[in-house]
Design a protein around this motif. Structure first.
Motif, PDB file in Angstrom:
ATOM      1  N   LEU A  79       0.838  -1.201   0.000  1.00 20.82           N
ATOM      2  CA  LEU A  79       0.000   0.000   0.000  1.00 20.82           C
ATOM      3  C   LEU A  79       0.872   1.250   0.000  1.00 20.82           C
ATOM      4  N   VAL A  80       1.900   1.219   0.826  1.00 22.19           N
ATOM      5  CA  VAL A  80       2.758   2.399   0.948  1.00 22.19           C
ATOM      6  C   VAL A  80       3.627   2.556  -0.300  1.00 22.19           C
ATOM      7  N   ALA A  81       4.112   1.413  -0.832  1.00 25.33           N
ATOM      8  CA  ALA A  81       4.892   1.501  -2.069  1.00 25.33           C
ATOM      9  C   ALA A  81       4.047   2.129  -3.165  1.00 25.33           C
ATOM     10  N   GLN A  82       2.776   1.785  -3.169  1.00 27.03           N
ATOM     11  CA  GLN A  82       1.856   2.342  -4.171  1.00 27.03           C
ATOM     12  C   GLN A  82       1.623   3.843  -3.921  1.00 27.03           C
ATOM     13  N   ALA A  83       1.464   4.194  -2.644  1.00 24.08           N
ATOM     14  CA  ALA A  83       1.218   5.600  -2.309  1.00 24.08           C
ATOM     15  C   ALA A  83       2.426   6.461  -2.648  1.00 24.08           C
ATOM     16  N   ASN A  84       3.607   5.870  -2.609  1.00 20.85           N
ATOM     17  CA  ASN A  84       4.820   6.635  -2.906  1.00 20.85           C
ATOM     18  C   ASN A  84       5.024   6.845  -4.404  1.00 20.85           C
ATOM     19  N   GLU A  85       4.327   6.049  -5.205  1.00 19.45           N
ATOM     20  CA  GLU A  85       4.582   6.111  -6.643  1.00 19.45           C
ATOM     21  C   GLU A  85       4.384   7.506  -7.227  1.00 19.45           C
ATOM     22  N   PRO A  86       3.231   8.144  -6.994  1.00 20.56           N
ATOM     23  CA  PRO A  86       3.085   9.503  -7.566  1.00 20.56           C
ATOM     24  C   PRO A  86       4.084  10.498  -6.959  1.00 20.56           C
TER      25      PRO A  86
END
Lengths: 444, 909
Positions: free
Chosen positions: B269-276
Motif C-alpha cells: 500500500l505504501v509503495a503504491q502511495a509513494n509512486e506519484p
C-alpha cells in the motif's frame, strides 16, 4: 510424616572420601553397584564415610534369604574403587560381575601392585569365568552368582582363560547392556559402554577405566542419564566424545555426571611438554552441549579445597570451578553434601520430565520409615530412601570428624562469590574505592 | 602465563592487575586463559567468576555457580575501555547485553571509567553487573531505560525523528510516517498518518502536508523530497535487540497481532502511495543521490523510485519501574529488490483476473523474500519533544525558547549572540547591520574568507538558518538608525532587542524612540565591551522601565564614578575614562572606525558572559522573581595572572519619577535618589518650620536634547540665605557654586545644575502667581546662568502630600523647562539680605529653632555656608546606589535605596 514418595529408580552416591561407590537402583529386585569403597574396611584418611557394605547388607533385596546384588561393575582395579569388595562378596550374593580385561593383564605383570580387594575381585572373576565355561560346556546358562561379563577388548586376551567365553559374555565399546544377572531389564535399564578402548589396553591403569552411560527408564517413557568415566583423563574422554558426538550424540546425554577421577583437573587440563598447564575448554564445551536441563555434576571425593596446592591429588578446585561454568547448579561433593560436618548419600531419583533429579535431603530425613519392618521386601522407592537414610543415622559413629573444616575459611562467610571477588579487588588495589578522579565531567 | 610478546605496556599492566586480584581472590576471580593480542591489538583474557551465593531474583538472569567472561583489553589501555563478552547466548535479550554476547558495563564511560583505577574499577563494575543481572536490576527503578538496540548498517542511512510517535493500545498501530529528505544521507520524520486516514495523493499535497507538520522556513527548497514510510507500532516490546532478519521481525509482529500477509499488504500500500510522489525525483537514473532506488548501470535511463522504509515502534522508552512507556523507533530500509516486490503487491487487488493472479504470486514471492532478507536498520537520531530533553534546559538560555529576538549589529558581539539565540530555540531571529565583511574582522568575528565583501547581516542569517531550519532567521541590511529606529518605524515586534552596535548614536536614538511608548517596548539590552576586550557591559531594561540605551549607560557612568568602594574603577577607566581617551585603535589607518583591541576568544567569552547574565535576569523576571526594571551586568575576563580576578558585578535601579513637560516635549526623570532628597528636606521642613512652610533647593542632572530627556540625578535643600515661609520660597545663593562644582567634578560633568525646586505643602503642584513671575524672570542662583532651567514644584492636596511625607508614595510634580527668550531677562538671583518680607520666615540651611525676623538673621550661628554645603553633598552621596558584591537583600533593593536607608538609620534623622 510427610508422604514423600521417592521415585522407583535412582542412583546413590556414597560419601566415601576420594573414591567411587555408586549404587544404581533399577527396580525393587535389581541393584547394580559400580565400584566400591568401604572405608570401614580400610581405615585411612580423615574422612566422614559411609559403611557402604554394612548398609547394602542391611537393605538390599533378598533372594533365598540372602542380600542380593544383581550386578557389580568395577571400572578399574584401584583401591579407591574396590576397597571392601572381599567383604561384600562374603556377605552379599552378587549375581553378575562386570570386569575389564585390564585386571587379567595386570595380574600377569610383576611390577604392578594390586590391592587385596582387587586381587579378590580378580580371583572371583576368574572363578566365574571357569564356572561359566563349565556351564557353557554343559549346555546351560551359568547360575546367578557365577555370571561374569567382560567389558572391553585386550590384545593379550589369548593369554587368559576368559578369551574362551562365548561372545554373549563380552561387551565392547559402542554396545549396550540391557540384562542384569541374566535377566532382561531393558525396559528400565541400559548401560552403553564408551570405554575402555582397545588401543588403550596397555596404557596407564586409569586410562583403561570402564566408561558408561547408564540409562534408567520408567514405563511412561521418562529417562534419566548418568555418565560414568571412572578415572579417565582428558585424552580418553576426548576420544569418547570425538567418536560418539557425531555418530550417537544421545549416548553422551547426561542428567548426572560423576566427575572423573574424583574431580580431577586432568579431565580438562593437560600439561604441555614445557610443563605449562593448558585448559581444554573444548571438552567442557562438549560436556555442556550434551547436558540435559538441570544437569548436575557429582564429585565423589573428599571436600574440595578452595585453592589447589601445587601437585596435590584430586579433588581439584580448578576442576570443580570448570564444571560449575557449564551447569546451572553447584557441583555436589559427596563429602560436603549437605554439609561437611554431616555428609549424607547423594540420592537421585528418576522423575518424569526431569530425568535424574536430586532428592532433597529433607525428603529422606523427614521419613519415619520403619526400617526393620521393611527389611527384605521393599519397592525401589523404599530402597532409595533407606539407602539415603542409613548413612544419615550411622555414619558419624564410625569415623572421626575432621578437626577443622577443610574449606580453609576462618568461619566467617564473606557472602557471595561476587562479594569475595570484590574483596579481592579491594585487597589488590589496597583501597575500598577507586582513586579520586580530578574532574567530574558533569556527572549524573 | 606465556611471554609478554606483543603486549603493550597498558595490556601488561592490565594483566598484572588482574593477576593481583586473582591471587587475592582464592578462586573467586580466576584467569582461565590469556591469548596473544589479535590482529588489531586486542588482548583477550578469559575470566571465571564465582557466582555462588548471589541473590537470584525471579526476573533476573539465572547465573551459573561460575560464569565465564572474556575481557578484551585494547592496546592503548587504560585510555580505551576493555570490552566484555560472554561465550554463550544465555544473556541475549537482557538489558545492557548487545549483540547477544557483549555486556554493556558503562553507559557513560566519561563519568564511569577511571583510567587510574584500571582493571580494579573495571572488575568491580563487572562484578556489580553480574550481581544486578541476577537480581533483575540491570534497569534500576527510577533510571532511564536503555532503549532497545537495532544494529545499524551504513547503507540504511539515518533518520531524524522530529514528531512525537504514536503509541499502540491493545493492537498494533498501523500507518505511515511522513518523511522528508532535504539533506543527503538523511531522512527526517515530520509526522504520522494513520492507516485509513487521508494520505497525500500528489506532490503538492505532500509538500503542503510536510510544511504544515514541520515548517522549515529557514531552509531553501522547503521540506525537500516528501514521501511515506510504513509504520507499525507494537503494543509490547520485542526484545532488547531488534531482530536481524526480516523473518524474525515478521514473526515478532505476528506474535503481537500483525500477520505477515497484513504486514506485506501494508508495505504494498505504501509503495503504491509513494509512486506519484516519485515525481519529485530527477527524471533519470543519473544521480548520485542516496535517496533513490533504481540507479541504472552506466547512467542508463531507469525510472527512479522512492525507497521504502519500515518504522517499527515498541513501548520501550521510559523510566524503570514506571508503567508509562514512550515508543522506541527503529527503521529498516528495504533494499531495491524488496521495494520493487512491494510495489507490485497491490496487483492482487486488480479486477483483471490475470493481474490478480500475478499479484497473488507476488505475495507468495514476498513471503519467501521476507524469509530470506536480513533487516538493514537505519541509524535513528531522536529529536522528539517527548523524548529529548534540551541540554540547555535549566540554563538561563531556556528563556529564549520560542522567542523572537531582534539583534542590532552583527559584529563581534552581535554575531555570536545571534547564533546563541538560534541554538537556544528562538522562533525568530532578525539581524540588522549595514556593514560588509572585510578581511580584518575575520580575526574575531564568525565570518569566512568567502564572505568578504558581502553584507554581514545577510551572510550571518543564512548561516544561522542552517543550524535550525525551524527557526526564522532574517536579515536587514541597513542602518539601524534609519530602519529599526527610523522616524516612522513602528515598535519592533520582538520579545527582546539586543543592541550590539557599540554605537552611542544607536543607544541614544533607542532611548529617544523608546520612552514615549516604553510600556509597549520589549526588553532592551545594550552590550558593549571595553577597549582591550577585558571587560564588557550589558544593560537591560524591562518593558515599562524608565530608560534604556543611553539612559542606562549614563546611569552606569554615574554609578562607577560615585561608588565609594571604587569596585567599578576598572569599568570607569575602561568605558568611562575622564578625560576621554585620546588614543584610539584604528586597525586600518585612515578613516576606519576606531575599535577595541581583542581576540576571538576574548570576544566570544565576553559575549557569552554578557548574554548569559542578561538572560538570567530575563529568566528571573519570567519566573516572577523580583527583578529591578533597569539593571546592568559587568563581565570581566580576569585573565591577568598577576591579579585576583574580579567577580561579575550587577547593578540595578528602580524607576524614576517621570513627568512630561508638555511645553518642551521633554521628559523629566527624577531619580529615586533625588526624589528622596526632596522628601527628606520636605519632612525636615515640616518638622522644624511647620507643615505649611514651603521649602526648596537645587536640581542637578543633565538636559539631553538628543533623547529629549532631563535627568534629575541629585537635589539639595535650601541654602542658608534662603527665606522660607508659608507663602513663599526664596532661593539663596550661599555655597551653591561650590556644591555644583563638586557634583560636576565628581561625575565628570554628568551632573550639573539644571534648575530649582520648591514645595507647595498641601497645595497643588502648580505655579503660584509669584512662581509665574519668577518663571518669567528666570533668575537662578548661579553666576553663569544657563540658557535654560528646570522649574519643579512638588505638592499635592493634604492626603497625597501626607502620604508622600509619611509613606513615600509619589507626590504631585509640576515641571517646566524655562528658556530665556526675548521677553525673559534671566540672570542670577540677587542676594537676599536686607529685603523685607511680611510675616514670619525661616532661613534655609540646617538652622533649628523658631521663626526669625530679619534682624535675627545675621546672628545665626548654625547653618553657615560651609556646613550646609557639606550636608548637602553628603545627602547626595548617600543616595548613590550600592554596587559590587555586598548587595542588600532583594526586598531592600527594590527601591534601590538600601544603602541610603542604612546610612540614615546610622546618622539619625
Amino acid at each position: 510424616m510427610t508422604d514423600t514418595r521417592l521415585p522407583e529408580r535412582g542412583v546413590v552416591f556414597w560419601p566415601v572420601g576420594s573414591g567411587d561407590s555408586t549404587t544404581v537402583v533399577v527396580d525393587e529386585e535389581h541393584v547394580l553397584q559400580v565400584d566400591l569403597r568401604d572405608m570401614t574396611a580400610a581405615d585411612q584418611e580423615d574422612a566422614l564415610v559411609a559403611p557402604v557394605v554394612d548398609r547394602l547388607v542391611e537393605n538390599l533385596p533378598t533372594r533365598d534369604g540372602e542380600p542380593y546384588l544383581a550386578g557389580f561393575a568395577l571400572t578399574h582395579g584401584d583401591a579407591d574403587h574396590c576397597t571392601g569388595f572381599a567383604d561384600l562378596l562374603d556377605r552379599v550374593h552378587i549375581g553378575e560381575l562386570w570386569a575389564t580385561p585390564r585386571l587379567w593383564r595386570e595380574y600377569l605383570e610383576d611390577d604392578v601392585e594390586l590391592c587385596e580387594d582387587a586381587k579378590a575381585f580378580q580371583a572371583e572373576a576368574e572363578r566365574r569365568v571357569a564356572a561359566t565355561l563349565e556351564a557353557d560346556r554343559a549346555g546351560r546358562e551359568p547360575a546367578s552368582g557365577d555370571r561374569v561379563r567382560i567389558i572391553g577388548y585386550d590384545i593379550d586376551r589369548d593369554q587368559h582363560p576368559y578369551a574362551e567365553l562365548p561372545d554373549t559374555y563380552f561387551t565392547y565399546p559402542g554396545k549396550s547392556i540391557t540384562t542384569l544377572d541374566g535377566e532382561d531389564v531393558s525396559a528400565a535399564f541400559e548401560a552403553f559402554v564408551h570405554a575402555p578402548f582397545k588401543d588403550d589396553c596397555a596404557a596407564a591403569r586409569n586410562d583403561t577405566s570402564l566408561a558408561m552411560q547408564l540409562t534408567l527408564r520408567d514405563a511412561d517413557g521418562a529417562a534419566g542419564y548418568l555418565l560414568l568415566f571412572g578415572d579417565l583423563g582428558y585424552d580418553t574422554i576426548r576420544k569418547i566424545f570425538d567418536y560418539s558426538a557425531p555418530r550417537r550424540p544421545e549416548r553422551l546425554a547426561w542428567d548426572v555426571i560423576l566427575a572423573a577421577h574424583h574431580c580431577s583437573k586432568k579431565v580438562m587440563y593437560t600439561t604441555s611438554e614445557t610443563g605449562v598447564e593448558e585448559l581444554r575448554q573444548d571438552l567442557l564445551d562438549d560436556f555442556e552441549a550434551h547436558a540435559c536441563d538441570g544437569a548436575r555434576v557429582v564429585a565423589s571425593s573428599l571436600p574440595i579445597p578452595v585453592v589447589d596446592r601445587p601437585g596435590a591429588n584430586p579433588p581439584h578446585a580448578k576442576a570443580k570451578a570448570r564444571y560449575e561454568e557449564i551447569v546451572a547448579d553447584p557441583v555436589l561433593c559427596t563429602a560436603e553434601y549437605p554439609s561437611v560436618e554431616d555428609p549424607r548419600p547423594i540420592v537421585f531419583g528418576l522423575v518424569a520430565g526431569e530425568g535424574l533429579a536430586l532428592v532433597p535431603v529433607e525428603d529422606l530425613a523427614d521419613s519415619d520409615v520403619d526400617r526393620a519392618a521393611l527389611v527384605g521386601s521393599r519397592s525401589g522407592s523404599e530402597l532409595l530412601k533407606t539407602l539415603g537414610l542409613t548413612a544419615a543415622v550411622e555414619v558419624r559413629e564410625d569415623t572421626a570428624v575432621p578437626a577443622t573444616p577443610p574449606s580453609g575459611s576462618d568461619g566467617e562467610e564473606p557472602g557471595s562469590g561476587l562479594d569475595r571477588g570484590r574483596q579481592a579487588v579491594q585487597a589488590a588495589r589496597g583501597d575500598t574505592a577507586a582513586p579520586v578522579t580530578p574532574v567530574g565531567f558533569g556527572a549524573t | 602465563m606465556a611471554t609478554a610478546g606483543g603486549r603493550s605496556a597498558g595490556q601488561q599492566q592490565a594483566l598484572e592487575q588482574l593477576g593481583q586480584v586473582a591471587a587475592e581472590s582464592a578462586g573467586a576471580v580466576e584467569i582461565l586463559r590469556v591469548e596473544p593480542p589479535d590482529g588489531v591489538g586486542w588482548l583477550a583474557v578469559e575470566l571465571s567468576l564465582d557466582c555462588t551465593g548471589v541473590t537470584q531474583a525471579p526476573g533476573g538472569l539465572r547465573l551459573r555457580p561460575r560464569e565465564r567472561v572474556t575481557v578484551q583489553i585494547p592496546d592503548d589501555f587504560p585510555f580505551r575501555l576493555p570490552a566484555v563478552a560472554v561465550p554463550h547466548r544465555r544473556f541475549a535479550g537482557a538489558p545492557h547485553v548487545q549483540w547477544g554476547r557483549r555486556l554493556c558495563l558503562y553507559q557513560a564511560p566519561a563519568t564511569g571509567w577511571a583510567p587510574a583505577d584500571g582493571m580494579f574499577g573495571f572488575l568491580e563494575r563487572l562484578l556489580e553487573w553480574y550481581e544486578r543481572a541476577a537480581a533483575g536490576a540491570l534497569d534500576t527503578p527510577g533510571q532511564p531505560l536503555h532503549p532497545p538496540v537495532a544494529y545499524p548498517s551504513r547503507e540504511a542511512g539515518c533518520l531524524v525523528v522530529h514528531a512525537d510517535a504514536p503509541r499502540a493500545a491493545d493492537s498494533p498501530w498501523l500507518g505511515v510516517a511522513v518523511l522528508c529528505q532535504a539533506e543527503p544521507g538523511r531522512v527526517d520524520v515530520v509526522g504520522w498518518l494513520e492507516l485509513g486516514g487521508a494520505w497525500p495523493v500528489d506532490v503538492p499535497a505532500a509538500q503542503e502536508l510536510a510544511d504544515r507538520l514541520h515548517p522549515v522556513s529557514g531552509r531553501e527548497g522547503g521540506p525537500g523530497v516528501v514521501f511515506l514510510a510504513v509504520t507499525v507500532v507494537l503494543p509490547e516490546p520485542i526484545t532488547f535487540e531488534f531482530p536481524s532478519t526480516a523473518a524474525a521481525l515478521a514473526h515478532a509482529m505476528a506474535a503481537q497481532g500483525l500477520p505477515s500477509e497484513l504486514f506485506l499488504g501494508l508495505l504494498g500500500l505504501v509503495a503504491q502511495a509513494n509512486e506519484p510522489l516519485a515525481d519529485q525525483l530527477p527524471a533519470t537514473g543519473q544521480t548520485d543521490s542516496d535517496l533513490v532506488n533504481g540507479d541504472g548501470p552506466d547512467g542508463q535511463d531507469v525510472r527512479l523510485t522512492l525507497p521504502l522504509y519500515v518504522l517499527v515502534g515498541s513501548p520501550a522508552r521510559g523510566i524503570a519501574g514506571q508503567p508509562d512507556r514512550i515508543t522506541h523507533l527503529a527503521a529498516w530500509r528495504l533494499p531495491a529488490l524488496g521495494e520493487q516486490i512491494m510495489s507490485m503487491l497491490p496487483l492482487r487487488h486488480s479486477t483483471d483476473p490475470d493481474l490478480a493472479r500475478i499479484g497473488q504470486r507476488v505475495m507468495e514471492l514476498a513471503q519467501d523474500w521476507l524469509g530470506l532478507e536480513k533487516t538493514a536498520w537505519a541509524t535513528v537520531y531522536e529529536q522528539r519533544p517527548e523524548l529529548v530533553t534540551r541540554r540547555d534546559q535549566a540554563s538561563p538560555a531556556a528563556w529564549l525558547q520560542n522567542r523572537r529576538v531582534l539583534i542590532l549589529g552583527a559584529g563581534a558581539l552581535g554575531a555570536p549572540i545571534a547564533a546563541d539565540c538560534v541554538r537556544a530555540g528562538a522562533r525568530q531571529v532578525t539581524v540588522v547591520d549595514n556593514s560588509t565583511v572585510h578581511p580584518g574582522i575575520l580575526v574575531r568575528q564568525p565570518y569566512e574568507n568567502g564572505d568578504i565583501g558581502k553584507p554581514k547581516a545577510a551572510v550571518l542569517a543564512k548561516r544561522l538558518a542552517r543550524i535550525r531550519p525551524e527557526a526564522t532567521v532574517t536579515s536587514q541590511v541597513g542602518d539601524v538608525l534609519a530602519t529599526v529606529l527610523g522616524e516612522h518605524a513602528s515598535i519592533p515586534d520582538a520579545d527582546l532587542i539586543v543592541d550590539a552596535t557599540a554605537n552611542p548614536m544607536v543607544a541614544t536614538k533607542l532611548e529617544l524612540r523608546r520612552w514615549p511608548a516604553r510600556d509597549r517596548w520589549p526588553p532592551v539590552c545594550t552590550v558593549i565591551i571595553g577597549h582591550r576586550a577585558e571587560l564588557g557591559l550589558a544593560t537591560l531594561s524591562l518593558p515599562g522601565a524608565t530608560g534604556a540605551g543611553a539612559d542606562l549607560l549614563r546611569r552606569v557612568g554615574l554609578a562607577v564614578r560615585t561608588d565609594p568602594a571604587a569596585r567599578l574603577s576598572d569599568l570607569a577607566d575602561d568605558l568611562f575614562p575622564h578625560p576621554p581617551r585620546t588614543e584610539v585603535f584604528q586597525p586600518e589607518p585612515g578613516c576606519s572606525q576606531p575599535t577595541f583591541v581583542g581576540s576571538a576568544s576574548q570576544v566570544a567569552a565576553l559575549a557569552g558572559q554578557l548574554f548569559t547574565g542578561t538572560l538570567a535576569t530575563l529568566a528571573g523576571h519570567a519566573d516572577g522573581r523580583p527583578v529591578a526594571p533597569m539593571s546592568a551586568f559587568v563581565a570581566r575576563l580576569g585573565a591577568d595572572p598577576d591579579q585576583a580576578p574580579l567577580p561579575p558585578t550587577r547593578l540595578d535601579w528602580p524607576d524614576d519619577l517621570t513627568s512630561l513637560d508638555p511645553a518642551s516635549g521633554y521628559e523629566v526623570r527624577i531619580a529615586a535618589g533625588a526624589l528622596a532628597e526632596l522628601r527628606t528636606e520636605a519632612r525636615r521642613g515640616a518638622r522644624l518650620r511647620g507643615r505649611k512652610v514651603e521649602t526648596g533647593g537645587l536640581l542637578l542632572g543633565q538636559i539631553d536634547d538628543a533623547c529629549r530627556v532631563i535627568w534629575v540625578s541629585a537635589a539639595s535643600g535650601p541654602p542658608p540665605d534662603s527665606r522660607l515661609s508659608a507663602q513663599h520660597f526664596e532661593h539663596g545663593i550661599q555655597g551653591v557654586e561650590d556644591l555644583i562644582a563638586h557634583h560636576d567634578q565628581a561625575t565628570a560633568g554628568a551632573v550639573r545644575f539644571v534648575g530649582l525646586w520648591h514645595s507647595h505643602p498641601d497645595g497643588p503642584a502648580a505655579p503660584s502667581p509669584t512662581d509665574r513671575q519668577g518663571m518669567v524672570d528666570l533668575l537662578v542662583p548661579v553666576a553663569r546662568a544657563p540658557r535654560r532651567a528646570l522649574l519643579a514644584i512638588v505638592g499635592g492636596p493634604p492626603p497625597r502630600w501626607s502620604a508622600w511625607l509619611e509613606a513615600d508614595t509619589p507626590p504631585e510634580v509640576f515641571v517646566r523647562l524655562l528658556a530665556r527668550t526675548s521677553t525673559t531677562q534671566g540672570g542670577r538671583l540677587p542676594p537676599r539680605a536686607g529685603q523685607e518680607q511680611p510675616g514670619p520666615w525661616w532661613p534655609g540651611g540646617y538652622a533649628l529653632g523658631g521663626p526669625r525676623t530679619q534682624a535675627e538673621q545675621a546672628s545665626s550661628a548654625r547653618g553657615g555656608p560651609l556646613g550646609w554645603w557639606r550636608r548637602a553633598r553628603r545627602g547626595w552621596m548617600r543616595h548613590r546606589l550600592p554596587v559590587g558584591g555586598d548587595r542588600p537583600p532583594p526586598d531592600a533593593r527594590q527601591s534601590g535605596l538600601a544603602a541610603g536607608r542604612t546610612d540614615r538609620k546610622a546618622e539619625g534623622p
